[in-house]
Design a protein around this motif. Structure first.
Motif, PDB file in Angstrom:
ATOM      1  N   PRO A   1       0.809  -1.230   0.000  1.00  0.00           N
ATOM      2  CA  PRO A   1       0.000   0.000   0.000  1.00  0.00           C
ATOM      3  C   PRO A   1       0.842   1.281   0.000  1.00  0.00           C
ATOM      4  O   PRO A   1       0.474   2.267  -0.638  1.00  0.00           O
ATOM      5  CB  PRO A   1      -0.832  -0.113   1.277  1.00  0.00           C
ATOM      6  N   PHE A   2       1.985   1.269   0.693  1.00  0.00           N
ATOM      7  CA  PHE A   2       2.746   2.533   0.673  1.00  0.00           C
ATOM      8  C   PHE A   2       3.516   2.729  -0.638  1.00  0.00           C
ATOM      9  O   PHE A   2       3.749   3.848  -1.058  1.00  0.00           O
ATOM     10  CB  PHE A   2       3.594   2.748   1.940  1.00  0.00           C
ATOM     11  N   HIS A   3       3.869   1.632  -1.320  1.00  0.00           N
ATOM     12  CA  HIS A   3       4.453   1.778  -2.661  1.00  0.00           C
ATOM     13  C   HIS A   3       3.430   2.490  -3.558  1.00  0.00           C
ATOM     14  O   HIS A   3       3.753   3.433  -4.272  1.00  0.00           O
ATOM     15  CB  HIS A   3       4.778   0.398  -3.259  1.00  0.00           C
ATOM     16  N   LYS A   4       2.168   1.994  -3.485  1.00  0.00           N
ATOM     17  CA  LYS A   4       1.088   2.548  -4.299  1.00  0.00           C
ATOM     18  C   LYS A   4       0.883   4.034  -3.976  1.00  0.00           C
ATOM     19  O   LYS A   4       0.743   4.863  -4.871  1.00  0.00           O
ATOM     20  CB  LYS A   4      -0.202   1.778  -3.986  1.00  0.00           C
ATOM     21  N   ALA A   5       0.920   4.356  -2.685  1.00  0.00           N
ATOM     22  CA  ALA A   5       0.703   5.745  -2.256  1.00  0.00           C
ATOM     23  C   ALA A   5       1.806   6.657  -2.816  1.00  0.00           C
ATOM     24  O   ALA A   5       1.539   7.793  -3.219  1.00  0.00           O
ATOM     25  CB  ALA A   5       0.673   5.808  -0.732  1.00  0.00           C
ATOM     26  N   ILE A   6       3.037   6.156  -2.866  1.00  0.00           N
ATOM     27  CA  ILE A   6       4.146   6.971  -3.406  1.00  0.00           C
ATOM     28  C   ILE A   6       3.929   7.231  -4.901  1.00  0.00           C
ATOM     29  O   ILE A   6       4.044   8.362  -5.374  1.00  0.00           O
ATOM     30  CB  ILE A   6       5.517   6.279  -3.165  1.00  0.00           C
ATOM     31  N   TYR A   7       3.599   6.164  -5.664  1.00  0.00           N
ATOM     32  CA  TYR A   7       3.395   6.352  -7.109  1.00  0.00           C
ATOM     33  C   TYR A   7       2.238   7.316  -7.388  1.00  0.00           C
ATOM     34  O   TYR A   7       2.273   8.073  -8.347  1.00  0.00           O
ATOM     35  CB  TYR A   7       3.130   5.007  -7.802  1.00  0.00           C
ATOM     36  N   GLU A   8       1.204   7.251  -6.540  1.00  0.00           N
ATOM     37  CA  GLU A   8       0.052   8.120  -6.765  1.00  0.00           C
ATOM     38  C   GLU A   8       0.394   9.590  -6.569  1.00  0.00           C
ATOM     39  O   GLU A   8      -0.060  10.445  -7.320  1.00  0.00           O
ATOM     40  CB  GLU A   8      -1.122   7.713  -5.852  1.00  0.00           C
ATOM     41  N   CYS A   9       1.236   9.894  -5.587  1.00  0.00           N
ATOM     42  CA  CYS A   9       1.516  11.311  -5.342  1.00  0.00           C
ATOM     43  C   CYS A   9       2.743  11.809  -6.113  1.00  0.00           C
ATOM     44  O   CYS A   9       2.963  13.004  -6.205  1.00  0.00           O
ATOM     45  CB  CYS A   9       1.657  11.591  -3.845  1.00  0.00           C
TER      46      CYS A   9
END
Ligand SMILES: [Zn+2]
Length: 431
Positions: free
Chosen positions: A81-89
């Motif tokens: 989930p935090f990998h995803k959060a980084i790519y999103e922002c």
């Protein structure tokens, strides 16, 4: 070893190659850490949960599709989930490395950020470092806290009481930043073990960038005779060996070997050291460089050493964890404490930061048969010799000695042999 190529290798092959490298470098445990790559479709390729990092295969890598569906033989890493959060922002970030490397975990548990002004390339490669407060691993809240830091611009974040997470424009870039930040952390810790680390000012770091001489002119025509090709192979093998032995990291280190008269071959500036191939190595002949290649930014220094020291036939300029402790503090590496190391190295002096800049004479005047190795403050260690393997051995002896002295410093007073005993050594081994 095959070349790591982020343009042509499939993300799952990139990930297995890098995770293997991280594991073998002692930067993660079998179960810890995770790596992901975002592809052009918006699909995220990520390491699986609970699979041995020491034997990961391309078929183990999981895809988290743009629509949230998951494909693969395993569950994705619980920290995806935090990998995803980084790519999103941060759409500019295309690869993420998260692990619990020992030095950065140390920083995370004393709740500090390493000061990257300790060595120039740590500052340049790592950039600004963020700090994310503790949250339960594997939760969306942890992802939010990390994304909040990345949104402010840093490409590397210390995770409180946990580890680090680093992003990059591709996986090579992210790995190099991860490895360099951990190295920076170790340098500060070992420096603190023996003394107190000194940091460079921003203007000193800028000065280093500004002094790099213009590239040598390209030669019109290049030839690769057999003896030249043999040197390429020799340099590549030593560079890979240095990386495997923890004596060189991706972002720093130059090796050169004299070829004919003052001509030599030298490693390039723009290739991760562990990934250097024979074709990356640059020929320097009659003061010209091989066309289309970028030789090390320290080429000037190598060129002058070969011109002035006919007995020097190979040079290694690198950063090793324990020698760097003596490069960033005022403590002296007293080799007279270990007589058999002294025979290889003799006294190893320190020179101030800047002594390696183009046009400076101090290193050139200091190097000799009696002074084959020099520590450059807040920068590196320079080792010279005849055959490259002998120079590499000298580097290993220096690093082992620095490690013993660093560990000895926590036990008691380091006692050298006396001057008469040094003279007896000189007589028996060096005359
Ligand atoms: Zn973790």
């Amino acid at each position: 070893m095959k070349k790591f190529d982020t343009d042509l290798m499939h993300p799952r092959d990139q990930i297995t190659m890098i995770i293997d490298k991280i594991y073998r470098s002692g930067l993660t445990t079998t179960s810890g850490g995770n790596v992901s790559v975002m592809d052009e479709n918006g699909d995220m390729w990520v390491t699986p949960a609970a699979i041995d990092k020491g034997s990961l295969r391309a078929s183990d890598i999981v895809i988290v599709k743009q629509d949230g569906s998951i494909e693969g033989r395993h569950k994705p890493s619980s920290e995806y989930p935090f990998h995803k959060a980084i790519y999103e922002c941060r759409p500019d970030i295309k690869a993420v490395v998260h692990a619990h490397p020992p030095a950065l975990v140390s920083f995370s548990i004393v709740r500090q950020i390493p000061n990257t002004n300790i060595i120039p390339q740590a500052k340049n490669v790592c950039g600004k470092i963020g700090y994310a407060p503790y949250e339960l691993p594997g939760t969306e809240t942890l992802g939010e806290q990390i994304a909040l830091q990345f949104k402010k611009g840093p490409n590397a974040v210390i995770m409180e009481n946990h580890g680090t997470v680093v992003g990059g424009s591709d996986l090579g870039d992210a790995f190099q930043r991860f490895e360099t930040l951990e190295f920076c952390g170790r340098t500060i810790i070992y420096g603190n073990t023996i003394g107190s680390p000194k940091y460079l000012s921003n203007s000193e770091i800028e000065e280093f960038e500004n002094q790099i001489p213009r590239l040598l002119p390209e030669m019109a025509h290049v030839e690769h005779p057999s003896d030249e090709r043999a040197i390429r192979e020799e340099i590549k093998k030593i560079v890979h060996r240095a990386c495997d032995q923890g004596l060189m990291i991706s972002s720093y280190g130059t090796v050169s070997v004299r070829w004919r008269e003052n001509d030599f071959l030298i490693t390039p500036t723009n290739v991760a050291r562990w990934n250097i191939q024979n074709s990356d190595i640059v020929q320097i002949k009659d003061g010209n460089r091989e066309p289309g290649k970028l030789p090390s930014r320290s080429t000037w220094l190598h060129q002058e050493i070969y011109k002035r020291n006919p007995e020097v036939n190979s040079i290694i300029l690198t950063q090793t964890p324990y020698l760097m402790a003596y490069s960033v503090t005022d403590e002296k590496l007293n080799v007279r404490t270990i007589p058999e190391s002294w025979v290889f190295l003799q006294d190893v002096p320190n020179v101030p930061f800047g002594s390696h800049f183009a046009g400076q004479e101090i290193i050139l005047k200091l190097l000799s048969d009696e002074t084959p190795a020099i520590i450059i403050n807040n920068d590196s260690v320079l080792v010279t010799g005849d055959k490259l393997l002998g120079t590499f051995d000298r580097l290993e002896v220096a690093e082992f000695s620095a490690k013993s002295l660093t560990m000895g410093a926590s036990l008691g007073t380091l006692v050298p042999i006396n001057d008469d005993q040094v003279e007896a050594l000189r007589e028996k081994f060096l005359s």
